[in-house]
Design a protein around this motif. Structure first.
Motif, short mmCIF file in Angstrom:
data_model
loop_
_atom_site.label_atom_id
_atom_site.label_comp_id
_atom_site.label_asym_id
_atom_site.label_seq_id
_atom_site.Cartn_x
_atom_site.Cartn_y
_atom_site.Cartn_z
N GLY A 1 5.11 10.61 -22.28
CA GLY A 1 4.74 9.20 -22.32
C GLY A 1 5.86 8.26 -21.94
O GLY A 1 5.61 7.09 -21.65
N LYS A 2 7.09 8.77 -21.92
CA LYS A 2 8.24 7.93 -21.54
C LYS A 2 8.75 8.28 -20.15
O LYS A 2 9.25 7.42 -19.42
CB LYS A 2 9.38 8.09 -22.56
N LEU A 3 8.68 9.56 -19.80
CA LEU A 3 9.11 10.02 -18.49
C LEU A 3 7.93 10.68 -17.78
O LEU A 3 7.01 11.19 -18.41
CB LEU A 3 10.25 11.03 -18.62
N GLY A 4 7.98 10.69 -16.45
CA GLY A 4 6.99 11.42 -15.67
C GLY A 4 5.66 10.73 -15.51
O GLY A 4 4.72 11.32 -14.97
N VAL A 5 5.54 9.49 -15.99
CA VAL A 5 4.27 8.76 -15.88
C VAL A 5 4.54 7.31 -15.49
O VAL A 5 5.63 6.77 -15.75
CB VAL A 5 3.49 8.78 -17.22
N ILE A 6 3.53 6.69 -14.90
CA ILE A 6 3.57 5.26 -14.66
C ILE A 6 2.51 4.65 -15.56
O ILE A 6 1.31 4.66 -15.26
CB ILE A 6 3.31 4.93 -13.17
N ALA A 7 2.95 4.17 -16.71
CA ALA A 7 2.04 3.67 -17.74
C ALA A 7 2.81 2.76 -18.67
O ALA A 7 4.04 2.89 -18.80
CB ALA A 7 1.44 4.84 -18.52
N PRO A 8 2.13 1.84 -19.34
CA PRO A 8 2.82 0.97 -20.30
C PRO A 8 3.57 1.79 -21.34
O PRO A 8 3.07 2.77 -21.89
CB PRO A 8 1.66 0.19 -20.94
N GLY B 1 0.77 -1.23 0.00
CA GLY B 1 0.00 0.00 0.00
C GLY B 1 0.80 1.28 0.00
O GLY B 1 0.25 2.36 0.23
N ALA B 2 2.09 1.19 -0.28
CA ALA B 2 2.91 2.41 -0.37
C ALA B 2 2.53 3.19 -1.63
O ALA B 2 1.93 2.66 -2.57
CB ALA B 2 4.39 2.06 -0.38
N PHE B 3 2.91 4.46 -1.66
CA PHE B 3 2.58 5.33 -2.78
C PHE B 3 3.69 5.24 -3.83
O PHE B 3 4.86 5.49 -3.53
CB PHE B 3 2.41 6.77 -2.30
N VAL B 4 3.30 4.88 -5.04
CA VAL B 4 4.26 4.67 -6.11
C VAL B 4 4.11 5.81 -7.12
O VAL B 4 3.05 6.01 -7.70
CB VAL B 4 4.04 3.31 -6.79
N CYS B 5 5.18 6.57 -7.29
CA CYS B 5 5.16 7.83 -8.03
C CYS B 5 6.18 7.76 -9.16
O CYS B 5 7.20 7.06 -9.06
CB CYS B 5 5.52 8.96 -7.05
N PRO B 6 5.94 8.46 -10.28
CA PRO B 6 6.98 8.53 -11.31
C PRO B 6 8.26 9.12 -10.75
O PRO B 6 8.24 9.96 -9.84
CB PRO B 6 6.37 9.47 -12.37
N GLY B 7 9.39 8.69 -11.29
CA GLY B 7 10.67 9.29 -10.90
C GLY B 7 10.65 10.79 -11.15
O GLY B 7 10.04 11.28 -12.11
#
Length: 452
Positions: free
Chosen positions: A401-408, A87-93
């Motif tokens: 779409g490559k950086l700053g997001v958590i997405a495929p 349940g930790a918070f997972v954020c983009p780098g």
């Protein structure tokens, strides 16, 4: 010596190499394979673009350095590559769009900094890079001093640190913000002992010199070009309201950027006059902008001009232990720009400018890289500031779409946090308490989570 003679030597068969030696016999033995696939389950995923958490707990699969899926978590997921973040918070780098990795610790004043030899500076920059990654910055944009050589060393795994975008040396006119040569009569003067006075920038005057300089930086692999177009705090010969370079010189730079790979140019500029000078002549981004006014902000928004403010650095340079870092000329200029920065940040956001995160710290100040989050929180809400350090920055770097997001499809750049940065962005300014793990391209560089 013939092959038959070699085979007669009283040594192990030269045609047979022990398997464990093979990787080290490669041309670049430090280049490692992608890390094993990872699955992070029970994640509260921070969607920086929307400023919200994704619904429910998610599982994030990272393969070959990229995110391949973000799906609802399944309690039955098991395996050696599955890590429960509980349940930790997972954020983009995080992305810092204004750093100077070659302005390294090891000295106390600006005068000492510009005298350091290049080789020592390069070695010390490895410490700066490693520490930036440990604070959660998986990508940085160096605005004067770094080189493609360092960027490649990071990409290949020879150095540990963030992904690096760099401009080589910033371009400055004589008497401009990156001209640290002594102000003496008699023309060009060589810095003391072949020193480091042009580590952050290089001096060029007139269209022929400017063309040569920008072409050399682009040839050397610069990802963008930095132009010193107004006065600065750390330089002594230029007042803040000074406008630098002529229209013709700036156009020579920006047209070369267009012709040689469609590269972005950015301008060091504090005042509306310097900002307008930049926009009129084709510059696409502004650094600092502390004296930004409403009409100029509107012009920036209309032109799609990016802004990277750097606010915390001025307060840091005005207090212990850095109160003597600047010269007697620089200290009053520092206070002057510090006073207006927050107001300019608010104006920029209200105008609809794409604002990015920048720290602009030097020497041992790098340790306070995350203080910018706390400073900005005085006038902006947490989701807005997080976008500045993630999705906005990715747009500036042309990596949407490559950086700053958590997405495929995105790079596997992730930080895992104890607290939600969307509710309180200042948790990022306390990494020692809140940062649980840093992952860059699927490779864990720091973790407090078992099994990661």
């Amino acid at each position: 010596m013939s092959a038959d003679k070699v085979n007669d030597w009283p040594f192990p068969n030269p045609q047979v190499v022990r398997a464990e030696y093979l990787p080290k016999l490669a041309i670049k033995p430090w280049v490692s394979a992608h890390p094993a696939d990872k699955v992070l389950k029970n994640c509260k995923v921070v969607d920086a673009a929307s400023g919200k958490l994704l619904d429910g707990l998610k599982s994030i699969t990272i393969s070959k350095g990229k995110i391949v899926s973000v799906e609802n978590s399944n309690d039955n997921e098991t395996g050696s590559n599955v890590v429960d973040v509980k349940g930790a918070f997972v954020c983009p780098g995080l992305i810092d769009c204004h750093v100077h990795i070659t302005a390294t610790p090891g000295v106390k004043t600006m005068l000492e900094l510009v005298k350091l030899p290049d080789q020592l500076t390069s070695l010390r920059s490895t410490y700066v890079l490693k520490e930036m990654l440990a604070r959660g910055f998986t990508t940085v944009r160096d605005t004067g001093g770094a080189t493609k050589i360092i960027a490649n060393a990071l990409d290949e795994g020879l150095l540990e640190g963030p992904r690096l975008f760099q401009c080589g040396k910033a371009l400055s006119q004589t008497g401009g913000h990156a001209d640290f040569q002594a102000a003496v009569s008699g023309g060009n003067q060589v810095g003391c002992c072949g020193g480091h006075s042009e580590s952050i920038g290089r001096v060029c005057d007139g269209v022929p010199q400017v063309l040569k300089a920008v072409r050399e930086e682009l040839k050397a692999g610069a990802d963008f070009i930095k132009i010193m177009m107004g006065g600065g705090v750390s330089s002594e010969a230029d007042p803040i309201d000074m406008i630098q370079f002529t229209d013709e010189e700036v156009q020579a730079i920006t047209k070369s950027c267009d012709h040689m790979g469609n590269k972005i140019s950015t301008a060091h500029a504090y005042t509306p006059g310097a900002i307008r000078h930049a926009i009129k002549n084709g510059v696409k981004a502004i650094e600092h902008g502390n004296f930004l006014d409403v009409p100029t902000a509107k012009l920036m928004a209309e032109n799609g001009t990016f802004l990277t403010p750097t606010l915390a650095c001025y307060g840091i340079m005005a207090r212990k232990p850095f109160e003597d870092f600047l010269s007697e000329v620089g200290r009053p200029k520092n206070l002057e720009v510090m006073e207006k920065g927050l107001e300019a940040l608010k104006i920029a956001e209200e105008a609809g400018i794409t604002v990015c995160y920048g720290s602009d710290l030097l020497v041992s100040m790098h340790a306070l890289q995350t203080e910018e989050f706390t400073v900005r929180s005085q006038v902006l809400d947490s989701p807005t500031i997080l976008r500045q350090a993630t999705t906005n920055a990715a747009k500036l770097l042309k990596h949407e779409g490559k950086l700053g997001v958590i997405a495929p499809g995105a790079y596997g750049d992730i930080i895992i946090l104890k607290s939600n940065p969307l509710e309180d962005i200042t948790v990022l300014d306390r990494p020692e308490d809140n940062l649980l793990a840093v992952i860059k391209e699927g490779r864990t560089s720091m973790t407090k989570i078992e099994g990661l």
